[in-house]
Motif scaffolding. Structure first.
Motif, PDB file in Angstrom:
ATOM      1  N   ARG A 553       0.841  -0.995  -0.051  1.00  0.00           N
ATOM      2  CA  ARG A 553       0.114  -0.185  -0.040  1.00  0.00           C
ATOM      3  C   ARG A 553       1.181   1.008   0.070  1.00  0.00           C
ATOM      4  O   ARG A 553       1.782   1.423   1.051  1.00  0.00           O
ATOM      5  CB  ARG A 553      -0.918   0.092   1.273  1.00  0.00           C
ATOM      6  N   PRO A 554       0.867   1.921  -0.983  1.00  0.00           N
ATOM      7  CA  PRO A 554       1.746   3.354  -1.233  1.00  0.00           C
ATOM      8  C   PRO A 554       1.529   4.219   0.185  1.00  0.00           C
ATOM      9  O   PRO A 554       2.452   4.914   0.280  1.00  0.00           O
ATOM     10  CB  PRO A 554       1.440   4.132  -2.315  1.00  0.00           C
ATOM     11  N   GLU A 555       0.225   4.169   0.690  1.00  0.00           N
ATOM     12  CA  GLU A 555       0.098   5.045   1.950  1.00  0.00           C
ATOM     13  C   GLU A 555       0.738   4.796   3.235  1.00  0.00           C
ATOM     14  O   GLU A 555       0.552   5.379   4.099  1.00  0.00           O
ATOM     15  CB  GLU A 555      -1.384   5.470   1.932  1.00  0.00           C
ATOM     16  N   SER A 556       1.299   3.140   3.266  1.00  0.00           N
ATOM     17  CA  SER A 556       1.888   3.147   4.350  1.00  0.00           C
ATOM     18  C   SER A 556       3.071   3.530   4.745  1.00  0.00           C
ATOM     19  O   SER A 556       3.609   4.368   4.274  1.00  0.00           O
ATOM     20  CB  SER A 556       2.217   1.280   4.141  1.00  0.00           C
ATOM     21  N   THR A 557       3.113   3.448   6.228  1.00  0.00           N
ATOM     22  CA  THR A 557       4.333   4.098   6.641  1.00  0.00           C
ATOM     23  C   THR A 557       5.622   3.463   7.143  1.00  0.00           C
ATOM     24  O   THR A 557       6.500   3.707   7.669  1.00  0.00           O
ATOM     25  CB  THR A 557       3.789   5.109   8.007  1.00  0.00           C
ATOM     26  N   ARG A 558       5.363   2.139   6.818  1.00  0.00           N
ATOM     27  CA  ARG A 558       6.663   0.994   6.796  1.00  0.00           C
ATOM     28  C   ARG A 558       7.024   0.427   5.536  1.00  0.00           C
ATOM     29  O   ARG A 558       6.121   0.367   4.771  1.00  0.00           O
ATOM     30  CB  ARG A 558       5.857  -0.061   7.847  1.00  0.00           C
ATOM     31  N   PHE A 559       8.179   0.018   5.276  1.00  0.00           N
ATOM     32  CA  PHE A 559       8.538  -0.599   4.113  1.00  0.00           C
ATOM     33  C   PHE A 559       9.609  -1.616   4.410  1.00  0.00           C
ATOM     34  O   PHE A 559      10.528  -1.444   5.447  1.00  0.00           O
ATOM     35  CB  PHE A 559       8.916   0.422   3.116  1.00  0.00           C
ATOM     36  N   ALA A 560       9.925  -2.296   3.695  1.00  0.00           N
ATOM     37  CA  ALA A 560      11.217  -3.225   3.503  1.00  0.00           C
ATOM     38  C   ALA A 560      11.981  -2.684   2.078  1.00  0.00           C
ATOM     39  O   ALA A 560      11.476  -2.261   1.314  1.00  0.00           O
ATOM     40  CB  ALA A 560      10.769  -4.796   3.139  1.00  0.00           C
ATOM     41  N   TRP A 561      13.499  -2.897   2.469  1.00  0.00           N
ATOM     42  CA  TRP A 561      14.257  -2.430   1.333  1.00  0.00           C
ATOM     43  C   TRP A 561      15.242  -3.460   1.274  1.00  0.00           C
ATOM     44  O   TRP A 561      15.443  -4.112   1.929  1.00  0.00           O
ATOM     45  CB  TRP A 561      14.637  -1.062   1.532  1.00  0.00           C
ATOM     46  N   SER A 562      16.045  -3.529  -0.208  1.00  0.00           N
ATOM     47  CA  SER A 562      16.948  -4.247  -0.344  1.00  0.00           C
ATOM     48  C   SER A 562      17.597  -3.551  -1.362  1.00  0.00           C
ATOM     49  O   SER A 562      17.039  -2.675  -2.260  1.00  0.00           O
ATOM     50  CB  SER A 562      16.743  -5.503  -0.731  1.00  0.00           C
ATOM     51  N   LEU A 563      19.091  -3.605  -1.551  1.00  0.00           N
ATOM     52  CA  LEU A 563      19.737  -3.126  -2.913  1.00  0.00           C
ATOM     53  C   LEU A 563      19.496  -3.916  -4.067  1.00  0.00           C
ATOM     54  O   LEU A 563      20.015  -5.247  -3.931  1.00  0.00           O
ATOM     55  CB  LEU A 563      21.224  -2.677  -2.531  1.00  0.00           C
ATOM     56  N   PHE A 564      18.977  -3.429  -5.033  1.00  0.00           N
ATOM     57  CA  PHE A 564      18.571  -4.259  -5.989  1.00  0.00           C
ATOM     58  C   PHE A 564      19.908  -4.488  -6.924  1.00  0.00           C
ATOM     59  O   PHE A 564      20.209  -5.764  -7.677  1.00  0.00           O
ATOM     60  CB  PHE A 564      17.293  -3.681  -6.927  1.00  0.00           C
ATOM     61  N   LEU A 565      20.576  -3.258  -7.174  1.00  0.00           N
ATOM     62  CA  LEU A 565      21.743  -3.198  -8.071  1.00  0.00           C
ATOM     63  C   LEU A 565      22.851  -2.209  -7.493  1.00  0.00           C
ATOM     64  O   LEU A 565      22.500  -1.260  -6.984  1.00  0.00           O
ATOM     65  CB  LEU A 565      21.277  -2.595  -9.485  1.00  0.00           C
TER      66      LEU A 565
END
Length: 699
Positions: A553-565
């Motif tokens: 959900r783009p309105e979420s205040t939490r996210f997961a991340w990783s370096l793709f490249l």
């Protein structure tokens, strides 16, 4: 198996990021040679965050998202050399043989089945074998009624105001209902390089006419383009009623929570709502309601005589400017108009379907060096806008609107939808790695879990409503947050990134990709050292971040991340291509603008590549067994940067920015003969690329 594509060698004498000193001088005012603007410690302000937690629940909405389709696009020019291939001829035809995959039908992810262009330094736009190209429109070509043909020896401000502007960057192609085979092209014009524009230019003493020509060469262009259905060639339609120029003197409306504030009032505009001009428009975005967005980036360099009081961490110089505009208009002299700079550094919204409309600057999206502004919708129709702040150690942001988009094309509906970006909450990103700090040593070596990744939080800065605005940052009013947004990010402990530039959500997966171009100052001296989101000290090649919003959900205040490249020479252990075998990818350095094709592949244009080759455009698979497979699609001429990519089914568009911008070059001593050959002035331009057999790109 295809062999690794060869490198050419590291360029010498270039500025950080591979740019020439001339590019640094005119594009960003030598930003990399000034002190790093962000000297904050970025301590985590717990009471600010705790106070904001209860407010976040009001931003929740339903599930999956609709990504704003921009009609996507990119472009190129000349058939490319591949590994072991000869250089292309001057007319752009290819020579030599492929080093592996076949054009159009070989291996690769769908949409990326072309023979990759090898690294090269050819003074042309070089494209894969089996592809063709043309220049769609050049700087100076007339697009408005009454505008004369381009004559560099007799150029005038009046002529330039009716001609295509200089140094095109962001591109958008929009549908044109009722006009078969035509589309509406919108282009940014980021900056001017007067040394390459005017014969005998004296940088110490420019003339008023030269300055006014430069004002007219900045801004935006809207121009109808038409397809030759027999060849795929795309050409401009001059004097169409929708063609339009917006310049550094066009009237704009300042809207949102900072409009009318004491911080933005000037002697010429005591209302604080009417601004003349837009400057240094870099990348942008297209809205679902049919307008375009444009990010004002290195606005600081246009203002003279700044001080600690007028700068507020934006890099405004204390003396004269490079272009000396302050000699001809006092608004560029902060000693006389200290608030004028507060009226630049915003996201501009432009309605290309209404030539009489007044463009807007949306203060609710914050003031910083906006590289881009890309939009997606929540399920209930509210806009979410992502934007990067293109500076070493600065941040990336998200705006979540509170009003729903209306459907329809009436003037009333369009007017309503152009207010959507005036109400909502502005957030800044804070990223946390999931590996022990001892495993992030600054070399780019992967941590024990095999990936640079972690979690993140969108920290609220301020909320704008129809009744006013509320700050979520201790010690700052809402107006201060929206005008001095960098300071607000400092106070809440946002994560210092390596020049966050273009940000694009995938239309297929909803994942968000952030291009981080480079940061040669990372870990140098007292500057911030490597962290898991920026894992290399002296990072000269950059990387691409992949972000997954909670529940998608783009309105979420939490996210997961990783370096793709993690960009650079694939032979370097510090590089990473989403786990794909590194002997089967093209070398890439300094990712800048990004776009998606219809199959969900990410396309990346580069700026200032540090591997000895010219800048180019690359496609990379983001999912499936070939995730991380990256292939170069084109390169641009001497001194140029690749911008604006649009990737359509059967066409790629790119903006070729600042060709010939090489140290020591001038009108009298050109460093490039592109696009019109020897004896002609070097001219930035838009290029279209298509398959010779008329089939879809890369299938």
């Amino acid at each position: 198996m295809r062999k690794l594509l060869p490198l050419i060698g590291t360029p010498s004498g270039s500025h950080p990021g591979g740019r020439s000193a001339m590019t640094c001088r005119f594009r960003c005012g030598d930003a990399c040679f000034h002190e790093v603007p962000n000297t904050s410690s970025n301590e985590y302000v717990g009471d600010v965050i705790a106070g904001a937690l209860s407010r976040r629940s009001v931003m929740r909405a339903a599930a999956v998202v609709t990504v704003a389709a921009a009609g996507a696009g990119a472009a190129g020019v000349a058939n490319a050399p591949r590994a072991g291939a000869a250089s292309p001829a001057a007319d752009g035809t290819a020579a030599g043989t492929s080093a592996g995959t076949q054009s159009g039908s070989g291996g690769g992810a769908r949409g990326l089945r072309f023979s990759p262009v090898a690294p090269n330094t050819t003074d042309a736009v070089v494209v894969p074998d089996g592809y063709r190209q043309n220049v769609v429109i050049r700087w100076g070509e007339p697009i408005l009624r009454g505008a004369p043909a381009f004559d560099p020896e007799r150029q005038s401000a009046k002529a330039q105001a009716g001609q295509f502007g200089y140094n095109c960057d962001f591109l958008a192609l929009l549908p044109l209902p009722g006009e078969r085979g035509r589309q509406l092209l919108v282009a940014n014009h980021e900056y001017t390089d007067e040394v390459l524009m005017f014969r005998g230019y004296d940088s110490a003493d420019p003339t008023r006419e030269q300055v006014e020509i430069a004002w007219a060469a900045h801004g935006l262009s809207a121009v109808v383009v038409e397809e030759d259905r027999g060849t795929g060639k795309l050409t401009a339609v001059p004097r169409h009623h929708l063609n339009r120029r917006v310049t550094a003197t066009t009237e704009f409306r300042l809207t949102g929570p900072a409009a009318g504030s004491e911080l933005v009032k000037t002697s010429a505009d005591p209302s604080g709502t009417k601004v003349f001009g837009t400057l240094n428009n870099c990348s942008g975005g297209t809205t679902p309601w049919g307008t375009t967005l444009h990010g004002e980036e290195n606005f600081n360099q246009y203002f003279a005589n700044g001080s600690r009081a007028t700068d507020k961490r934006y890099g405004i110089g204390t003396g004269a400017t490079e272009r000396k505009w302050e000699r001809f208009d006092k608004r560029f002299d902060l000693a006389q108009e200290p608030n004028e700079a507060h009226r630049f550094g915003y996201v501009v919204e432009f309605d290309p379907y209404d030539p009489t409309s007044t463009p807007r600057k949306h203060t609710a999206l914050g003031r910083f060096k906006h590289e881009a502004a890309t939009v997606r919708l929540t399920r209930d129709g509210r806009p979410v806008v992502y934007s990067g702040d293109d500076e070493r150690f600065d941040y990336f942001y998200k705006f979540v609107g509170s009003k729903r988009m209306k459907k329809g094309s009436s003037r009333a509906v369009r007017e309503y939808n152009m207010t959507l970006l005036d109400e909502g909450t502005l957030y800044v990103a804070k990223l946390t790695g999931d590996s022990p700090a001892i495993e992030i040593d600054g070399s780019g070596k992967l941590p024990a879990d095999g990936e640079f990744d972690g979690s993140g939080e969108w920290i609220p800065l301020a909320t704008a409503t129809a009744d006013g605005a509320v700050s979520h940052v201790d010690g700052m009013t809402a107006e201060e947050v929206f005008v001095f947004t960098r300071l607000a990010g400092d106070k809440v402990g946002a994560t210092k990134m390596d020049r966050p530039e273009d940000i694009e959500p995938s239309p297929v997966t909803g994942k968000v990709y952030v291009a981080l171009t480079n940061n040669s100052n990372r870990g140098v001296g007292t500057n911030a050292k490597a962290d898991e989101a920026n894992p290399r000290n002296a990072n000269k090649h950059g990387h691409v971040l992949e972000l997954t919003e909670r529940w998608n959900r783009p309105e979420s205040t939490r996210f997961a991340w990783s370096l793709f490249l993690v960009a650079g020479d694939p032979n370097d252990p510090a590089t990473y291509f989403a786990g794909f075998p590194k002997d089967r990818v093209s070398p890439i350095s300094c990712p800048d603008n990004v776009a998606f094709d219809p199959y969900g592949n990410l396309w990346i244009s580069t700026d200032g590549a540090q591997l000895g080759s010219h800048d180019g455009l690359f496609g990379v698979a983001t999912r499936g067994a070939r995730r991380g497979e990256l292939k170069q699609f084109l390169t641009v001429p001497n001194g140029a940067e690749t911008c604006g990519p649009i990737i359509q089914d059967r066409r790629v568009l790119v903006a070729v920015q600042h060709p010939g911008e090489v140290d020591g070059a001038s009108v009298e001593k050109p460093a490039s003969t592109w696009p019109d050959g020897p004896g002609k002035l070097v001219r930035p331009a838009v290029v279209s690329v298509w398959r010779a057999d008329g089939r879809d790109i890369g299938v």
